[in-house]
Scaffold this motif. Sequence first.
Motif, PDB file in Angstrom:
ATOM      1  N   PRO A  18     -10.776   1.191   3.724  1.00  0.00           N
ATOM      2  CA  PRO A  18      -9.909   0.134   3.335  1.00  0.00           C
ATOM      3  C   PRO A  18      -9.277   0.102   1.810  1.00  0.00           C
ATOM      4  O   PRO A  18      -7.978  -0.101   1.657  1.00  0.00           O
ATOM      5  CB  PRO A  18     -10.358  -1.120   4.004  1.00  0.00           C
ATOM      6  N   TYR A  22      -5.754   0.784   0.689  1.00  0.00           N
ATOM      7  CA  TYR A  22      -5.122  -0.342   0.059  1.00  0.00           C
ATOM      8  C   TYR A  22      -4.289   0.184  -1.002  1.00  0.00           C
ATOM      9  O   TYR A  22      -2.977   0.047  -1.300  1.00  0.00           O
ATOM     10  CB  TYR A  22      -6.077  -1.398  -0.069  1.00  0.00           C
ATOM     11  N   TYR A  23      -4.934   0.796  -1.765  1.00  0.00           N
ATOM     12  CA  TYR A  23      -4.307   1.366  -2.982  1.00  0.00           C
ATOM     13  C   TYR A  23      -3.399   2.577  -2.979  1.00  0.00           C
ATOM     14  O   TYR A  23      -2.466   2.572  -3.529  1.00  0.00           O
ATOM     15  CB  TYR A  23      -5.476   1.730  -4.175  1.00  0.00           C
ATOM     16  N   LYS A  26      -0.421   0.952  -1.347  1.00  0.00           N
ATOM     17  CA  LYS A  26       0.214  -0.193  -2.068  1.00  0.00           C
ATOM     18  C   LYS A  26       1.641  -0.149  -2.378  1.00  0.00           C
ATOM     19  O   LYS A  26       2.516  -1.148  -2.355  1.00  0.00           O
ATOM     20  CB  LYS A  26      -0.460  -0.647  -3.198  1.00  0.00           C
ATOM     21  N   GLN A 113       2.460  -7.413   2.549  1.00  0.00           N
ATOM     22  CA  GLN A 113       1.069  -7.784   2.099  1.00  0.00           C
ATOM     23  C   GLN A 113      -0.117  -8.069   3.303  1.00  0.00           C
ATOM     24  O   GLN A 113      -1.028  -7.329   3.343  1.00  0.00           O
ATOM     25  CB  GLN A 113       0.908  -9.109   1.145  1.00  0.00           C
ATOM     26  N   LEU A 116      -0.059  -4.707   5.143  1.00  0.00           N
ATOM     27  CA  LEU A 116      -1.129  -3.617   4.259  1.00  0.00           C
ATOM     28  C   LEU A 116      -2.473  -4.129   4.463  1.00  0.00           C
ATOM     29  O   LEU A 116      -3.178  -3.116   4.721  1.00  0.00           O
ATOM     30  CB  LEU A 116      -0.691  -3.739   2.797  1.00  0.00           C
ATOM     31  N   MET A 117      -2.715  -5.218   4.731  1.00  0.00           N
ATOM     32  CA  MET A 117      -4.184  -5.759   4.691  1.00  0.00           C
ATOM     33  C   MET A 117      -4.671  -5.393   6.344  1.00  0.00           C
ATOM     34  O   MET A 117      -6.001  -4.537   6.401  1.00  0.00           O
ATOM     35  CB  MET A 117      -4.567  -7.105   4.344  1.00  0.00           C
ATOM     36  N   SER A 120      -5.263  -1.360   6.150  1.00  0.00           N
ATOM     37  CA  SER A 120      -6.223  -0.970   5.530  1.00  0.00           C
ATOM     38  C   SER A 120      -7.413  -1.217   6.462  1.00  0.00           C
ATOM     39  O   SER A 120      -8.542  -0.378   6.252  1.00  0.00           O
ATOM     40  CB  SER A 120      -6.416  -1.589   4.239  1.00  0.00           C
TER      41      SER A 120
END
Length: 158
Positions: A18, A22-23, A26, A113, A116-117, A120
Amino acid sequence: MNVVWEKVHPYVLGAAAPVAAYYLFKERPLPVLQPLFAMTLDLGAIAIGFLGTAKGILLSIDSSKVIQEMRALGSYERLTTYIINAVRCAFILAGSSFLGVLVDSSIPKDDVQTRLMMFSAWIGIVTAVAFSSYQVVDTFFDALKSKSRATKQQTATA
């Protein structure tokens, strides 16, 4: 150290995935999540059925020579533990994918956001399932290879 890594690597990689996802995503557009979650809900259910069947087959051939040899090598207990862990991971995947399908429609499309979380976290679960399932297959094949080597040695000495 190798034995410890063998036991924990699906979960370590599942925990690291994750962060990497995430990165990685992003600054990139995310895939459409709802169909992705729906598809992996099916995949999780298939994995549960497959792994459960594999465990059932192992139980049904418990007194066979192959199983006795696997027990003597210690690979039978490892294999059954890995199957149980992989089934648990697949249940988590199916459950989280089901929740993802339900929750995704309630998250505003511009809330990148949160999406994305969610994505991830899903990547982490998929990674743990993939590596724990591979662990089952790899352990089973190792047992088959050792059985094949033993058969070849017996044939060569006869």
